[in-house]
Design a protein around this motif. Structure first.
Motif, short mmCIF file in Angstrom:
data_model
loop_
_atom_site.label_atom_id
_atom_site.label_comp_id
_atom_site.label_asym_id
_atom_site.label_seq_id
_atom_site.Cartn_x
_atom_site.Cartn_y
_atom_site.Cartn_z
N GLU A 209 6.57 -11.50 7.51
CA GLU A 209 6.78 -10.62 8.54
C GLU A 209 7.07 -9.32 8.24
OE1 GLU A 209 6.98 -11.61 11.78
OE2 GLU A 209 6.64 -13.56 10.98
N ALA A 210 7.18 -9.04 6.75
CA ALA A 210 7.40 -7.48 6.10
C ALA A 210 6.21 -6.58 6.18
CB ALA A 210 7.84 -8.13 4.77
N LYS A 211 6.29 -5.45 6.44
CA LYS A 211 5.52 -4.39 6.37
C LYS A 211 5.38 -4.13 4.76
CE LYS A 211 4.59 -3.87 10.75
NZ LYS A 211 3.10 -4.35 11.19
N VAL A 212 4.15 -3.64 4.54
CA VAL A 212 4.09 -3.07 3.08
C VAL A 212 3.78 -1.75 3.00
CG1 VAL A 212 2.66 -3.86 1.09
CG2 VAL A 212 3.13 -5.36 2.67
N VAL A 213 4.46 -1.17 2.16
CA VAL A 213 4.33 0.49 2.02
C VAL A 213 3.86 0.70 0.71
CG1 VAL A 213 5.62 1.27 3.81
CG2 VAL A 213 6.97 0.61 1.70
N ILE A 214 3.07 1.49 0.47
CA ILE A 214 2.45 1.72 -0.97
C ILE A 214 2.28 3.09 -1.33
CG2 ILE A 214 0.46 0.92 -2.40
CD1 ILE A 214 0.12 -1.50 -0.92
N HIS A 215 2.57 3.29 -2.62
CA HIS A 215 2.33 4.67 -2.88
C HIS A 215 0.78 4.78 -3.45
CE1 HIS A 215 2.59 8.46 -5.37
NE2 HIS A 215 3.85 8.74 -4.83
N PRO A 216 0.24 5.97 -2.96
CA PRO A 216 -1.10 6.22 -3.54
C PRO A 216 -1.60 6.37 -4.92
CG PRO A 216 -0.46 8.25 -2.39
CD PRO A 216 0.71 7.30 -2.48
N GLU A 217 -0.64 6.54 -5.88
CA GLU A 217 -0.94 6.23 -7.18
C GLU A 217 -1.49 4.98 -7.60
OE1 GLU A 217 2.36 7.64 -9.50
OE2 GLU A 217 2.12 9.85 -8.59
N SER A 218 -1.42 3.86 -6.55
CA SER A 218 -1.71 2.49 -7.17
C SER A 218 -3.09 2.32 -6.95
CB SER A 218 -0.91 1.57 -5.95
OG SER A 218 0.55 1.88 -5.77
N LEU A 219 -3.60 1.22 -7.59
CA LEU A 219 -4.76 0.65 -7.47
C LEU A 219 -5.36 0.37 -6.25
CD1 LEU A 219 -4.74 -1.93 -10.74
CD2 LEU A 219 -5.59 0.66 -10.69
#
Ligand code: 13P
Ligand code: SF4
Length: 336
Positions: A209-219
């Protein structure tokens, strides 16, 4: 992670909060005496965030540094961030708790190498991520942060060839968002490239159910699994306003402190980094930036007491580096 730590020599448990409270009181007295402002990045340890006047991302911290009325800026972050504060407020004293707090992106882009590349194409417009040295800023046409990179690139004249430095992953994401081709410098954040698709998929299966938030320095393989890709500040805003109760957070774990404070009742799951999983004795596999974590509350107190380590830059660098940062702040403030 727990607030209780074991003293390895005696085996007794100590509560670090007691020491933190005394240091925090000292810091507040010094702050008044010096007419200082304490600025802290979202990745700083909780006890530093808790004594800061402002906690935020690189963009918010630059805006604060440009507008503060304080005489002394205590910058709790990494070296390039404190340099940016000095460039924006050259008449103020800027101190940072640990001068060794660098950044792998800054290291990847020496000014002489950038100059060489710039000379290969007179039509290059250099758009530089703020994670770089003051010398590199002085060679740039415009600075950006992860919070405004798309807006900045969209505002660049269409007839110029964009050279984007030094983060190839942020650059690739900006290309996807804007459709604008760019020449990318081959640098990366050592901490964010440790997040991998396979381990993130595993966590997603555990918390469907979790939303995924990602920093744009990631691959890209990781970014492609995101519900939202954004700067650290926008991650906090997203978690606050999104009705979901669980969030998988793909960035440095220091950010969890503000998320927990500002989003009561929600659960934040740190995505494991490959590097952290290599430490078999550490049950917590969340990712930490070794540079951000060089700052401690004790070092904050000491840098205020000694007014050192202090950021000093030559007048020529101060002058040349200021213009591209001011361009960024001006475009960032435009509506839309
Ligand atoms: P933000 O500007 O998104 O806070 O990012 C800074 C940084 O160094 C990320 O690694
Ligand atoms: Fe630099 Fe990465 Fe640390 Fe941010 S997390 S300061 S980009 S090394």
């Amino acid at each position: 992670m727990t607030e209780q730590t074991v003293n390895r020599s005696t085996g007794t448990h100590a509560d670090p909060r007691r020491g933190h409270d005394a240091l925090a009181r000292e810091i507040l007295v010094l702050k008044k005496q010096l007419n200082a402002v304490i600025l802290a990045h979202n990745y700083q340890v909780p006890e530093i965030q808790d004594v800061a006047d402002f906690v935020g991302d690189s963009l918010g911290l630059s805006q604060q540094a440009a507008s503060t009325q304080a005489d002394v800026i205590v910058f709790c972050g990494v070296h390039f961030m404190a340099e940016t504060a000095k460039i924006l407020s050259p008449d103020k004293i800027v101190v940072l708790p640990d001068k060794g707090a660098g950044c792998s992106l800054e290291e990847s882009c020496p000014a002489d190498k950038l100059r060489e590349l710039q000379q290969t194409n007179p039509n290059f417009l250099t758009v530089t991520y703020i994670n770089c040295s003051a010398e590199v800023k002085a060679l740039s046409d415009i600075i950006c942060t992860s919070g405004n990179a798309v807006k900045i690139v969209n505002a660049c004249p269409p007839d110029r060839d964009i050279l984007f430095v030094p983060d190839e992953n942020l650059g690739a994401w900006v290309m996807e968002q804007t459709g604008r081709p760019m020449t990318l410098w081959r640098g990366n954040c050592y901490a964010h490239v440790e997040f991998r698709r396979e381990s993130l998929l595993k966590v997603k299966r555990q918390f469907p159910e979790a939303k995924v938030v990602i920093h744009p320095e990631s691959l890209r393989e990781v970014r492609d699994l995101a519900d939202e890709v954004c700067s650290t500040e926008k991650m906090i805003t997203y978690c606050r306003s999104n009705p979901a109760r669980q969030f998988i957070v793909v960035t440095e774990s220091g950010i969890i402190h503000r998320m927990q404070k500002e989003c009561p009742g929600k659960e934040f799951i740190c995505a494991p980094s490959v590097d952290a999983m290599r430490a078999p004795t550490d049950p917590c596999h969340c990712s930490e930036c070794k540079f951000m974590k060089m700052n401690t509350l004790e070092k904050v107190r000491d840098c205020m007491k000694n007014l050192a380590p202090r950021i000093e830059l030559s007048p020529a660098i101060l002058q040349r580096a200021r213009l591209p940062i001011e361009r960024m702040l001006e475009i960032s403030a435009r509506p839309g």
